[in-house]
Design an enzyme around this catalytic site. Structure first.
Site, PDB file in Angstrom:
ATOM      1  N   HIS A  63      -3.663  -4.932  -1.039  1.00  0.00           N
ATOM      2  CA  HIS A  63      -3.417  -5.579   0.254  1.00  0.00           C
ATOM      3  C   HIS A  63      -3.476  -7.093   0.093  1.00  0.00           C
ATOM      4  O   HIS A  63      -4.561  -7.668   0.193  1.00  0.00           O
ATOM      5  CB  HIS A  63      -4.459  -5.114   1.272  1.00  0.00           C
ATOM      6  CG  HIS A  63      -4.263  -3.700   1.699  1.00  0.00           C
ATOM      7  ND1 HIS A  63      -3.475  -3.353   2.771  1.00  0.00           N
ATOM      8  CD2 HIS A  63      -4.713  -2.543   1.175  1.00  0.00           C
ATOM      9  CE1 HIS A  63      -3.463  -2.036   2.907  1.00  0.00           C
ATOM     10  NE2 HIS A  63      -4.211  -1.510   1.946  1.00  0.00           N
ATOM     11  N   CYS A  81       0.827  -1.206   0.000  1.00  0.00           N
ATOM     12  CA  CYS A  81       0.000   0.000   0.000  1.00  0.00           C
ATOM     13  C   CYS A  81       0.865   1.262   0.000  1.00  0.00           C
ATOM     14  O   CYS A  81       1.645   1.472  -0.907  1.00  0.00           O
ATOM     15  CB  CYS A  81      -0.985  -0.038   1.173  1.00  0.00           C
ATOM     16  SG  CYS A  81      -2.307   1.174   1.019  1.00  0.00           S
ATOM     17  N   GLU A 119      -2.780  -9.305   2.140  1.00  0.00           N
ATOM     18  CA  GLU A 119      -3.285  -9.929   3.377  1.00  0.00           C
ATOM     19  C   GLU A 119      -4.803  -9.925   3.440  1.00  0.00           C
ATOM     20  O   GLU A 119      -5.399 -10.597   4.260  1.00  0.00           O
ATOM     21  CB  GLU A 119      -2.675  -9.226   4.604  1.00  0.00           C
ATOM     22  CG  GLU A 119      -3.263  -7.855   4.950  1.00  0.00           C
ATOM     23  CD  GLU A 119      -2.700  -6.693   4.140  1.00  0.00           C
ATOM     24  OE1 GLU A 119      -2.024  -6.948   3.111  1.00  0.00           O
ATOM     25  OE2 GLU A 119      -2.952  -5.533   4.523  1.00  0.00           O
TER      26      GLU A 119
END
Lengths: 224, 257
Positions: free
Chosen positions: A201, A80, A203
């Site tokens: 992202h 990010c 994750e």
């Protein structure tokens, strides 16, 4: 084999830690120099404004940590705003000097003339086209990833496939992923040496994201 | 191209996922952790965990359960209910949430939107906009009034005016939840969804009323929503998000495979 998640009070790191734990990355959230030096790989996350992030990064000496990692070839995954701050500058907060590890700057999205209601930030799932191969990515094709950002990196080199030296002699990186939003095809994944950076992202990107993290945790940092 | 998001909402009561209609007559659906894991596997784009009785019972959100759900899902995760301060927001984020939904607290203390945005970034701050139709009532030009405490307490605020102010303060996303349509399964309130979406520059989530895939498509097209929240369709009908999104793609809506 540990993964140090650089903690500089830039947003929530628990999601990153949970996802890395799931793929066996043995993550630790830390700002401790010794722990970071002993880690096999680093994650450079970030949420928040560029000025705020850069101040906290410098206070903790993470600018030097990242420059050293680039020199020594330690694997680093930037996420990010972590991606944006690898470049020279960000237009956010009236202009902020960033880390200067990659030539270029972060610019703000603007609604295109034919779509004045286009929402900024770019928030949600979007397609990343894998425009150049990298050990962290599947071969060719595309993946779906979750994004939340209002600024995007604009590398000083141009074509995603052409890597050429910028005028100041620094080595350029390569764009590995390209994504379209607000009428712009922007660099959503960038690599240089042992650094790989994702504007999205991983994750929070379900299967495609976890696969990227798993490859990162098995990567020795060689770019191909 | 940015895809339209399909979000599954888990309303939690007494440690169980529950589903009612118009915020009443709730029935238990199952264990939150098991259901979260299942919906994640079945292709949900995002998950909301809503502790629906925390505010009324004046207790904090069930943080242990927030944490146990977070370990199972690797998609954006919003938490709401019983958030009383910026410190509560921090607690939810540290437990693994990515965003916090503020309803009653934001009405009572609008400054928390600004404080939360400054502390954690706007993307963490969702305004939960619970609305009720007030046809023809002069103080509500949008046709809807903001309500809190599960729809029991009117606020006197106009839905669109409050949405705009909340975004000015720091809200990074707005969930427009129609109390009249909730659990009735006859479609979202498209009119108020569209009005809010056209009035603010941040993404808008349509909530309340989904019964069919066509309702969801309408939220995206006629309602101009960026995301749609569902509960009954997955909880009661057992339809998977992947199947709904396959139908959506067949209708020309960009949705993640």
């Amino acid at each position: 084999m540990t993964t140090a998640i650089l903690d500089y009070r830039a947003g929530n790191l628990e999601s990153v830690r949970l996802a890395l734990a799931r793929v066996g990355g043995n993550p630790v959230v830390t700002d401790d120099a010794k722990t970071i030096a002993g880690a096999d790989r680093l994650v450079f996350p970030g949420v928040g404004s560029a000025a705020h992030c850069m101040r906290n990064i410098r206070e903790r000496g993470f600018d030097r940590v990242l420059a050293d990692a680039m020199r020594t070839g330690k694997p680093v995954l930037a996420i990010c705003i972590g991606l944006q701050l690898l470049f020279d500058r960000s237009d956010e907060d009236d202009g902020v000097d960033a880390l200067g590890l990659l030539p270029g700057r972060a610019r703000k999205f603007a609604p295109p003339p034919d779509d004045p209601l286009c929402k900024i930030p770019h928030m949600g799932w979007n397609r990343v086209e894998y425009v150049a191969p990298h050990p962290l990515l599947p071969e060719g094709g595309a993946g779906d990833y979750y994004f939340v950002h209002s600024y995007y990196a604009s590398p000083a080199w141009h074509s995603p496939r052409t890597v050429h030296e910028p005028a100041d002699g620094r080595e350029a990186g390569a764009v590995h992923g390209a994504t379209e939003y607000a009428g712009v095809a922007f660099a959503s994944m960038v690599g240089k040496g042992s650094f790989f950076a994702a504007q999205c992202h991983p994750e929070k990107s379900a299967g495609d994201g976890l696969a990227l993290l798993e490859r990162f945790c098995a990567w020795d940092g060689s770019p191909c | 191209m940015l895809m339209k998001r399909l979000i599954v909402c888990l309303d939690i009561r007494d440690g169980k996922v529950t589903k009612g209609a118009r915020f009443a007559g709730n029935v238990d659906i199952g264990d939150p952790v098991e259901l979260a894991a299942r919906y994640y596997r079945e292709g949900a784009d995002e998950l909301v965990f809503y502790d629906i009785t925390a505010s009324a019972e004046k207790r904090p959100i069930d943080i242990d359960m927030v944490r146990r759900v977070a370990r199972e899902i690797f998609i954006p995760y919003t938490v709401g209910g019983g958030i009383g301060s910026v410190e509560d927001m921090r607690g939810a984020l540290l437990a693994g949430a990515d965003k916090v939904s503020l309803n009653s607290l934001a009405v009572r203390n609008p400054g928390v939107l600004a404080d939360g945005a400054r502390e954690f970034g706007r993307q963490c701050v969702i305004l939960g906009l619970d609305v009720k139709r007030r046809e023809g009532a002069a103080p509500f030009p949008s046709g809807c009034e903001v309500v809190v405490r599960g729809g029991r307490t009117p606020t006197g605020l106009d839905a669109v005016e409050w949405a705009k102010r909340a975004v000015d303060l720091g809200a990074g996303e707005i969930c427009v939840n129609s109390i009249d349509a909730d659990g009735v399964r006859e479609g979202y309130d498209l009119e108020i969804t569209r009005k809010v979406s056209e009035a603010v520059p941040v993404p808008v989530i349509a909530s309340g009323g989904a019964g069919t895939t066509a309702h969801i498509r309408d939220a995206f097209t006629l309602g101009r929503a960026d995301a749609a929240l569902i509960a009954s369709m997955t909880h009661l009908d057992g339809v998977s998000c992947r199947d709904i999104k396959r139908e959506l793609r067949g209708m020309g809506v960009p949705a993640r495979t």
